[in-house]
Design a protein around this motif. Structure first.
Motif, PDB file in Angstrom:
ATOM      1  N   LEU A 133       9.043  -0.311  10.515  1.00  0.00           N
ATOM      2  CA  LEU A 133       9.618  -1.877  10.533  1.00  0.00           C
ATOM      3  C   LEU A 133      10.280  -1.961  12.783  1.00  0.00           C
ATOM      4  O   LEU A 133       9.806  -2.597  12.485  1.00  0.00           O
ATOM      5  CB  LEU A 133      11.249  -1.827   9.986  1.00  0.00           C
ATOM      6  CG  LEU A 133      10.653  -2.526   8.428  1.00  0.00           C
ATOM      7  CD1 LEU A 133      10.878  -0.782   7.552  1.00  0.00           C
ATOM      8  CD2 LEU A 133      11.709  -3.393   8.328  1.00  0.00           C
ATOM      9  N   GLN A 134      10.131  -1.264  13.103  1.00  0.00           N
ATOM     10  CA  GLN A 134      10.256  -0.519  14.677  1.00  0.00           C
ATOM     11  C   GLN A 134      10.823   0.234  15.643  1.00  0.00           C
ATOM     12  O   GLN A 134      11.399   1.346  14.923  1.00  0.00           O
ATOM     13  CB  GLN A 134      11.370  -1.904  14.835  1.00  0.00           C
ATOM     14  CG  GLN A 134      12.818  -1.555  14.532  1.00  0.00           C
ATOM     15  CD  GLN A 134      13.824  -2.506  14.595  1.00  0.00           C
ATOM     16  OE1 GLN A 134      13.674  -3.868  14.824  1.00  0.00           O
ATOM     17  NE2 GLN A 134      15.260  -2.485  14.169  1.00  0.00           N
ATOM     18  N   PRO A 135      10.510   0.408  16.429  1.00  0.00           N
ATOM     19  CA  PRO A 135       9.495  -0.027  17.341  1.00  0.00           C
ATOM     20  C   PRO A 135       8.191   0.161  16.770  1.00  0.00           C
ATOM     21  O   PRO A 135       7.784   1.379  15.772  1.00  0.00           O
ATOM     22  CB  PRO A 135       9.645   0.823  18.655  1.00  0.00           C
ATOM     23  CG  PRO A 135       9.592   2.017  18.443  1.00  0.00           C
ATOM     24  CD  PRO A 135      10.854   1.723  16.937  1.00  0.00           C
ATOM     25  N   ASP A 136       7.207   0.250  17.271  1.00  0.00           N
ATOM     26  CA  ASP A 136       5.482   0.365  16.774  1.00  0.00           C
ATOM     27  C   ASP A 136       5.064   0.142  15.559  1.00  0.00           C
ATOM     28  O   ASP A 136       5.057   0.621  14.870  1.00  0.00           O
ATOM     29  CB  ASP A 136       4.692   1.823  17.282  1.00  0.00           C
ATOM     30  CG  ASP A 136       3.448   1.951  16.659  1.00  0.00           C
ATOM     31  OD1 ASP A 136       2.706   0.863  16.564  1.00  0.00           O
ATOM     32  OD2 ASP A 136       3.097   3.417  16.525  1.00  0.00           O
ATOM     33  N   GLU A 137       5.375  -0.887  14.973  1.00  0.00           N
ATOM     34  CA  GLU A 137       5.383  -1.741  13.441  1.00  0.00           C
ATOM     35  C   GLU A 137       3.941  -1.273  13.334  1.00  0.00           C
ATOM     36  O   GLU A 137       3.272  -1.884  13.326  1.00  0.00           O
ATOM     37  CB  GLU A 137       5.948  -3.248  13.991  1.00  0.00           C
ATOM     38  CG  GLU A 137       7.220  -3.527  13.943  1.00  0.00           C
ATOM     39  CD  GLU A 137       7.700  -3.650  15.504  1.00  0.00           C
ATOM     40  OE1 GLU A 137       6.169  -3.508  16.402  1.00  0.00           O
ATOM     41  OE2 GLU A 137       8.425  -4.597  16.582  1.00  0.00           O
ATOM     42  N   GLY A 138       4.161  -1.017  11.901  1.00  0.00           N
ATOM     43  CA  GLY A 138       3.141  -0.230  11.539  1.00  0.00           C
ATOM     44  C   GLY A 138       2.933   0.571   9.964  1.00  0.00           C
ATOM     45  O   GLY A 138       3.715   0.270   9.526  1.00  0.00           O
ATOM     46  N   ILE A 139       2.080   0.655   9.752  1.00  0.00           N
ATOM     47  CA  ILE A 139       2.401   1.905   8.582  1.00  0.00           C
ATOM     48  C   ILE A 139       1.639   2.805   8.762  1.00  0.00           C
ATOM     49  O   ILE A 139       0.474   2.935   9.152  1.00  0.00           O
ATOM     50  CB  ILE A 139       1.341   0.940   6.882  1.00  0.00           C
ATOM     51  CG1 ILE A 139       1.901   0.131   7.215  1.00  0.00           C
ATOM     52  CG2 ILE A 139       1.263   1.719   5.388  1.00  0.00           C
ATOM     53  CD1 ILE A 139       1.233  -1.673   5.958  1.00  0.00           C
ATOM     54  N   SER A 140       2.060   4.180   8.419  1.00  0.00           N
ATOM     55  CA  SER A 140       0.863   5.136   7.864  1.00  0.00           C
ATOM     56  C   SER A 140       0.711   6.242   6.528  1.00  0.00           C
ATOM     57  O   SER A 140       2.485   5.813   5.911  1.00  0.00           O
ATOM     58  CB  SER A 140       1.293   6.474   9.538  1.00  0.00           C
ATOM     59  OG  SER A 140       2.549   6.480   9.386  1.00  0.00           O
ATOM     60  N   PHE A 141       0.103   6.595   6.568  1.00  0.00           N
ATOM     61  CA  PHE A 141       0.163   7.570   5.551  1.00  0.00           C
ATOM     62  C   PHE A 141      -0.207   8.926   5.846  1.00  0.00           C
ATOM     63  O   PHE A 141      -1.603   9.078   6.266  1.00  0.00           O
ATOM     64  CB  PHE A 141      -1.045   6.427   4.164  1.00  0.00           C
ATOM     65  CG  PHE A 141      -1.054   7.167   3.094  1.00  0.00           C
ATOM     66  CD1 PHE A 141       0.341   7.114   2.196  1.00  0.00           C
ATOM     67  CD2 PHE A 141      -2.472   7.541   2.267  1.00  0.00           C
ATOM     68  CE1 PHE A 141       0.145   7.932   0.716  1.00  0.00           C
ATOM     69  CE2 PHE A 141      -1.925   8.078   1.238  1.00  0.00           C
ATOM     70  CZ  PHE A 141      -0.732   8.331   0.126  1.00  0.00           C
TER      71      PHE A 141
END
Ligand code: BG6
Length: 444
Positions: A347-355
């Motif tokens: 959600l923060q910082p470097d907002e994104g998704i990893s799998f």
């Protein structure tokens, strides 16, 4: 779509920190995009006679727009007659607009003053008027009892659909993405349950301390400040059923249904499920050498929802920690001897998704390594909008989906009620940690 109804935003407490840092800049941004109603005015209520608008807007963008569309209104918030004067001024602005306007009262004031302001607004006839909205900041009470009383108090003057309770985490772009991600990716949609998921961990780790908010923090602590609000709301977004397509208005009720089924596993052995800590130097900072207020809390929870039974849940937050990050980690079950996969919603910082996936290491021997498939918003988009822009935009447009309802607030306090009572009696389990510690160092 923008609502073009003439709108008056009344910020009660315009000279406060929240208004300067978040609300006024947010309006500046929305206006820049052209998404603000064409007839729009901010009335900034203040008790102080010596403040200047120029000063309040020092750090905002779109200053010219804000200067042109904001006026200050000096009043004593404890005086009934002053609410009448405020009502008259709003009536004049409405006349200048030439058509019926909506009023948005934003209470940006210390929590102990909001009750009486709500009463004055109600008794002064400003509440029951059509097209009036009330925007409230947390804290919504300090425990189950006070939250229930507050809900009853507000109910006397405002209808529920007039109330917008802000939890700015719900309006973060990446929190809104949770539903979209769950809905839009059939692989994850189909495996979003106890059959595939082993554990859910939600963490808000902060590097900052209490930033001079001694009085507030002494009465609050990590459990009330972040777990009761932001973390439980993120959990609700993770566990709730997905709304029917295009029906975001169902979201608050679905979050509530998820919250209703959450509990701390078993109170007699509570110590196994909860941990609290306080950073070294906190007591000197708040000038209370006996303070037992926690600046760190980690609690295990479970859901009685058949879809989630048996899934371990942990919520952790702390101040003065080594790193700043907010994330939701979904740990998938192992299948036989294979390693498990991990989904990380950042959600923060470097907002994104990893799998995380397992892949064969190049070479003659059959060895595997874990690698991450990664998506970062910053690689594809410029800066994400601030949560307060979305909050104000949605309130102007009458969209309740990103606000917490009275029922949700009461439920979150219900979840923590017994724990709060136990923590109030003794603090023998308080862990004192060094500033800059990691979560693992505190709870190990
Ligand atoms: C607020 C809390 O609600 O959220 C603060 O009162 C906390 O103590 C803040 O620091 C965190 O918000 P954000 O958006 O900076 O993660």
């Amino acid at each position: 779509m923008k609502n073009d109804q003439p709108t008056i935003l009344i910020i009660i407490g315009i000279s406060g920190d929240l208004s300067k840092r978040k609300l006024l800049p947010a309006i500046g941004e929305i206006a820049k995009t052209g998404m603000i109603p064409s007839q729009f005015k901010i009335v900034g209520v203040t008790r102080q006679s010596n403040i200047s608008l120029e000063n309040l807007l020092k750090h905002t963008i779109n200053k010219d727009y804000l200067l042109k569309n904001t006026e200050l209104f000096e009043m004593n918030l404890e005086k009934e007659e002053d609410y009448e004067k405020l009502g008259n001024r709003l009536g004049e602005i409405e006349k200048e607009f030439g058509s019926s306007s909506q009023y948005l009262f934003y209470l940006s004031v210390p929590p102990n003053t909001s009750k009486s302001i709500i009463e004055f607004l109600g008794k002064g006839g400003l509440a029951r008027r059509d097209n009036t909205k009330l925007l409230l900041e947390k804290p919504f009470g300090i425990d189950l009892e006070s939250a229930t009383q507050l809900v009853d108090h507000i109910d006397k003057y405002f209808k529920r659909e007039q109330i917008y309770r802000i939890d700015h985490y719900l309006a973060k772009e990446t929190a809104q993405n949770i539903i979209i991600f769950r809905e839009g990716n059939s692989l994850f949609k189909k495996t979003w349950n106890k059959d595939f998921i082993e554990k859910i961990e939600i963490t808000v780790s902060e590097e900052i301390g209490i930033e001079g908010r001694s009085n507030f923090y002494e009465q609050t602590g990590a459990l009330r400040d972040l777990i009761q609000s932001h973390l439980l709301q993120l959990l609700a977004l993770t566990l709730m059923d997905i709304p029917k397509e295009g029906h975001l208005e169902e979201v608050p009720h679905l979050r509530y249904e998820a919250l209703r089924q959450i509990r701390i596993p078993s109170i007699p052995s509570l110590i196994t499920y909860v941990k609290r800590g306080q950073y070294k130097g906190y007591r000197e900072e708040v000038n209370n050498l006996d303070s037992m207020t926690e600046t760190f809390a980690s609690i295990d929870l479970e859901s009685t929802d058949p879809k989630w039974q048996g899934v371990k849940i942990n919520l952790t937050t702390g101040k003065a920690l080594k790193d700043k990050f907010t994330e939701i980690k979904i740990l998938y079950k192992k299948d036989n001897d294979h390693e498990s996969n991990e989904l990380l919603l950042r959600l923060q910082p470097d907002e994104g998704i990893s799998f995380s996936v397992w892949a064969k290491r190049p070479g003659y021997e059959h060895q595997v390594s874990r690698h991450a498939l990664n998506f970062s918003f910053k690689d594809h988009y410029t800066a994400l909008p601030e949560a307060y822009e979305q909050v104000l935009f949605n309130a102007i447009n009458g969209d309740h989906s990103l606000f917490s309802t009275s029922e949700e607030v009461v439920e979150t306090w219900r979840i923590l009620d017994e724990l709060q009572k136990i923590w109030a009696t003794s603090a023998y389990d308080l862990i004192i940690y060094k500033k800059g510690s990691t979560i693992e160092e505190i709870i190990s």
